[in-house]
Motif scaffolding. Structure first.
Motif, PDB file in Angstrom:
ATOM      1  N   GLU A   1       1.735   6.510   6.428  1.00 15.51           N
ATOM      2  CA  GLU A   1       2.606   5.780   7.329  1.00 15.51           C
ATOM      3  C   GLU A   1       3.051   4.469   6.529  1.00 15.51           C
ATOM      4  N   ALA A   2       2.325   3.953   5.302  1.00 17.71           N
ATOM      5  CA  ALA A   2       2.934   2.848   4.410  1.00 17.71           C
ATOM      6  C   ALA A   2       4.234   3.114   3.949  1.00 17.71           C
TER       7      ALA A   2
ATOM      8  N   ASN B   1       0.830  -1.213  -0.107  1.00 18.37           N
ATOM      9  CA  ASN B   1       0.020  -0.114  -0.236  1.00 18.37           C
ATOM     10  C   ASN B   1       0.889   1.292   0.043  1.00 18.37           C
TER      11      ASN B   1
ATOM     12  N   ASN C   1      -3.631   9.175   6.032  1.00 16.83           N
ATOM     13  CA  ASN C   1      -2.656   8.949   7.012  1.00 16.83           C
ATOM     14  C   ASN C   1      -2.121   7.606   6.537  1.00 16.83           C
ATOM     15  N   ASP C   2      -2.811   6.644   6.223  1.00 26.29           N
ATOM     16  CA  ASP C   2      -2.344   5.435   5.729  1.00 26.29           C
ATOM     17  C   ASP C   2      -1.408   5.370   4.649  1.00 26.29           C
TER      18      ASP C   2
ATOM     19  N   THR D   1       0.892  -2.772   5.236  1.00 30.46           N
ATOM     20  CA  THR D   1       0.876  -2.321   6.444  1.00 30.46           C
ATOM     21  C   THR D   1      -0.459  -1.991   6.872  1.00 30.46           C
TER      22      THR D   1
ATOM     23  N   THR E   1      -3.863  -0.567   8.095  1.00 33.03           N
ATOM     24  CA  THR E   1      -4.778   0.580   7.515  1.00 33.03           C
ATOM     25  C   THR E   1      -5.887   0.688   8.239  1.00 33.03           C
ATOM     26  N   ASP E   2      -6.328   2.102   8.435  1.00 35.11           N
ATOM     27  CA  ASP E   2      -7.558   2.730   9.100  1.00 35.11           C
ATOM     28  C   ASP E   2      -8.495   3.211   7.936  1.00 35.11           C
TER      29      ASP E   2
END
Length: 368
Positions: free
Chosen positions: A311-312, A274, A307-308, A298, A300-301
């Motif tokens: 962060e990925a 992702n 944000n995902d 990774t 996820t939200d």
């Protein structure tokens, strides 16, 4: 859209249903429950024929769609009808032509200056240690490169993009270098500055280098590795081929697949499924003997997709992936770990030295 594996799964389930229906027509069943079994026997041929029709239709659809898909993808890959370097070349041509006066996407001279004092360090023994040391360097507000030496074995750590300003400034780890690095080796300011830092550090003939880079830093590392080559390659297009030998390449979330034909060195690419950045190559990583790709999804939200994405691509997430890679029994990853553990340790302690410690130095890179 269904994958070939999904279509084949449905076909297997249809076959299982067909076999189960056939098993219901047993001679004893006609004695025990004649009315239901006679009704089933009368209806079964038509049902089986319909199931077989669906199975054949799935086969024809899969062959027609996926064969055509593979053929088109192959034609694009072989003919370079749509490649990342070609696409970026068009963007650069327009950007430089329109904004050359204000420095939009323009490159120029670079420099590298050592900062701070050298520090004694032990050889990195695993992939997680490489990522942790890269994170320390990436945490600097300035564009820095970390270079470690263990005898003739050298590690070069290159962080990712620091600024997205399209107007080229002092920091070479920027949007301009992103595009030029994607265009090809030897042009981006970030790449030339890293090469200059290596020169200041005394990296040269007789040295073996392992590059470690995240995002743009991984692309720069791949460009340098493809240009310098391994022990028996001379991929550089000009006479400026570096004197050092490339022993390996580790990238984290970097778009390097388009360089596959030029990378002859052992390559370990960590990529999150992702993370969109590695996909900017517009190609898939090759399945070759010298290339190992470690991938995972990774967490996820659903409530925060933006944000995902961030962060990925984050180095912290890639350190977690590196830790999992260190624990993996996969043969390709195991072979790379063995190469890594022996690369620096043998040099640091193999020449009669009392201590296996090496030396880490930091260099600030910039446009002039």
């Amino acid at each position: 859209m269904a994958s070939r594996a999904e279509i084949e799964r449905v076909q297997r389930e249809l076959g299982a249903v067909s076999a189960w229906l056939d098993a219901q027509i047993e001679p004893l069943d006609f004695v025990l429950n004649p009315i239901k079994r006679v009704g089933l026997a009368l209806e079964l041929p038509a049902v089986q024929a319909r199931l077989e029709t669906v199975r054949l239709a799935l086969t024809q659809a899969a062959e027609g769609y996926f064969t055509a898909e593979a053929r088109v993808a192959n034609e694009f890959a072989n003919d370079n009808l749509f490649s990342a370097p070609m696409l970026v070349g068009g963007i650069l041509a327009v950007g430089v032509g329109v904004g050359g006066v204000v420095g939009l996407l323009s490159e120029g001279p670079v420099s590298a200056v050592e900062t701070g004092k050298p520090v004694a360090v032990s050889p990195p023994r695993n992939i997680e240690t490489l990522v942790s040391r890269l994170m320390q360097t990436a945490g600097s507000p300035e564009a820095q490169v970390r270079i470690e030496r263990f005898g003739s074995s050298v590690f070069v750590y290159i962080p990712g993009t620091k600024t997205w300003n399209p107007i080229a400034g002092k920091n070479p780890l920027d949007a301009t270098s992103n595009l030029w690095a994607m265009r090809g080796p030897g042009v981006a300011a970030s790449e030339r500055a890293v090469a200059k830092a290596m020169g200041v550090a005394g990296v040269g003939a007789g040295d073996s280098v392992m590059f470690v880079g995240h995002s743009q830093g991984g692309l720069v590392a791949a460009n340098l590795a493809s240009a310098a080559g391994g022990a028996n390659t001379s991929a550089r297009r000009d006479s400026a081929k570096p004197a050092y030998r490339v022993a390996g390449l580790v990238t984290l979330g970097a778009p390097i697949a388009h360089l596959a034909g030029k990378l002859e060195v052992p390559t370990l690419a960590l990529e999150h499924n992702n993370d969109v950045v590695p996909k900017l190559s517009l190609k898939a990583n090759p399945l070759t003997e010298n290339w190992v790709t470690v991938s995972r999804e990774t967490p996820t939200d659903p409530a925060n997709a933006t944000n995902d994405l961030v962060e990925a691509h984050d180095l912290e997430a890639y350190r977690d992936t590196a830790k999992q890679a260190d624990e993996s029994p996969n043969e390709g990853i195991s072979q790379f770990r063995k190469k890594l553990s022996g690369f620096a340790a043998e040099q640091a302690g193999g020449s009669g030295a009392k201590s296996p410690l090496g030396e880490a130095r930091w260099f600030e890179i910039s446009r002039d």
